[in-house]
Design an enzyme around this catalytic site. Structure first.
Site, PDB file in Angstrom:
ATOM      1  N   LYS A 189       0.858  -1.183   0.000  1.00 39.16           N
ATOM      2  CA  LYS A 189       0.000   0.000   0.000  1.00 39.16           C
ATOM      3  C   LYS A 189       0.892   1.229   0.000  1.00 39.16           C
ATOM      4  O   LYS A 189       1.689   1.437   0.912  1.00 39.16           O
ATOM      5  CB  LYS A 189      -0.912   0.003   1.229  1.00 39.16           C
ATOM      6  CG  LYS A 189      -1.836   1.215   1.311  1.00 39.16           C
ATOM      7  CD  LYS A 189      -2.727   1.114   2.539  1.00 39.16           C
ATOM      8  CE  LYS A 189      -3.645   2.311   2.696  1.00 39.16           C
ATOM      9  NZ  LYS A 189      -4.495   2.187   3.893  1.00 39.16           N
ATOM     10  N   LYS A 242      -2.245  -1.507  -3.744  1.00 35.07           N
ATOM     11  CA  LYS A 242      -3.101  -0.323  -3.678  1.00 35.07           C
ATOM     12  C   LYS A 242      -2.236   0.927  -3.766  1.00 35.07           C
ATOM     13  O   LYS A 242      -1.252   1.015  -3.026  1.00 35.07           O
ATOM     14  CB  LYS A 242      -3.884  -0.331  -2.354  1.00 35.07           C
ATOM     15  CG  LYS A 242      -4.808   0.869  -2.166  1.00 35.07           C
ATOM     16  CD  LYS A 242      -5.461   0.832  -0.802  1.00 35.07           C
ATOM     17  CE  LYS A 242      -6.375   2.033  -0.605  1.00 35.07           C
ATOM     18  NZ  LYS A 242      -6.972   2.074   0.737  1.00 35.07           N
TER      19      LYS A 242
END
Length: 317
Positions: A189, A242
């Site tokens: 992320k 992400k």
């Protein structure tokens, strides 16, 4: 003589397509706001709503009827504190939402597992002064995972990028008898500017500093492989990259290296940019959404979290 155009004729083009998007590939994010009585539009995310506890089961039913297999839930509590205690409250907003959805649907329910939506300072862990303290956060993440599992969550999705969060969560789940609850880790992320609209939707903006001390540097690729490997070793059943579109190279690297069930999150900024341009007739919104989802699937995603899931199901399924 070889002519590639022969394969691009109507009918034949579809037959030889290498990548196909199915509604079964998609996961729909749902925001649940404990303070409201009816759905409220999210101004920076056209077409998206915050659901109330009264409306979330009905919304989940619509999602299920469209053939979407899963939702991922984000909660907005009525109160926040320094430790994010609403995240692990048995009667917290997410816990109530999970129970209501499970009572009326057969959807797979994934719960975002982080403290940022519940802390008064907006960071993803315990703070000391202006430092986010990793190890003191881990027991709270384990406690949150157990609380969400007790409520009926099928999958917990830790998103805070705390070191060793997966190990702490897996141990807590197993110690409390929830060995069948899976972990979808936000393993890679990035500290991205594409999260802006989400922070309005979930009211998870931070009171000081930023999240660069725990989210990844967009300049780094090999580091993502280290992060993913650590999470797999600690018990992650699935991993996530992400955002999606700016990190397709990372997604491909992760899938090829580990061959794990891999998710990608088409985040709020990706969605809102496309929607805003489509509203101005600068682009074909449906076409661009389909093209981006195809690129994410082509890069290696087995699952795509996208705010476009319902529209895709209605238009293309």
């Amino acid at each position: 003589m070889r002519r590639m155009r022969r394969l691009r004729r109507p009918g034949i083009r579809e037959m030889v397509a290498e990548t196909r998007i199915s509604v079964r590939d998609l996961i729909m994010p749902v925001f649940v706001d404990e303070r409201i009585d009816q759905p409220v539009p999210i101004s920076s995310m056209p077409g998206q709503m915050r659901q109330s506890l009264n409306s979330v089961a009905e919304e989940a039913g619509r999602i299920e009827d469209l053939g979407i297999p899963a939702v991922i839930l984000f909660g907005i509590p009525s109160r926040k504190d320094d430790l994010g205690s609403g995240a692990y409250d048995h009667d917290g907003v997410i816990q109530k939402a999970v129970r209501r959805i499970k009572e009326s649907t057969d959807l797979v329910v994934i719960t975002d597992l982080c403290l940022c939506e519940y802390t008064s300072h907006g960071h993803c862990g315990v703070i000391r002064g202006q430092e986010i303290v990793n190890d003191e956060t881990l027991p709270l993440l384990g406690r949150t995972a157990v609380s969400q599992a007790e409520s009926g969550a099928d999958i917990v999705a830790p998103s805070g990028m705390m070191d060793h969060m997966v190990r702490a969560i897996r141990s807590a789940l197993d110690d409390n008898g929830y060995t069948d609850v899976a972990i979808l880790s936000y393993a890679a992320k990035y500290a991205s500017y594409f999260y802006g609209p989400f922070r309005e939707a979930a009211e998870s903006g931070f009171a000081f500093g930023d999240r660069r001390s725990y989210q990844m540097d967009p300049a780094n690729a090999n580091e993502a492989l280290w992060e993913v490997q650590l999470d797999i070793e600690e018990g992650a059943d699935m991993v996530m990259v992400k955002p999606a579109l700016p990190y397709l190279d990372i997604l491909r690297m992760v899938k090829e290296r580990f061959s794990m069930p891999t998710a990608a999150y088409q985040v709020s900024g990706e969605y809102s940019m496309i929607m805003a341009a489509a509203e101005r007739n600068w682009i074909d919104g449906d076409g661009v959404m389909l093209e981006t989802l195809t690129s994410i699937k082509r890069a290696g995603a087995d699952m795509i979290i996208t705010y476009y899931a319902k529209d895709f199901a209605a238009r293309f399924a």
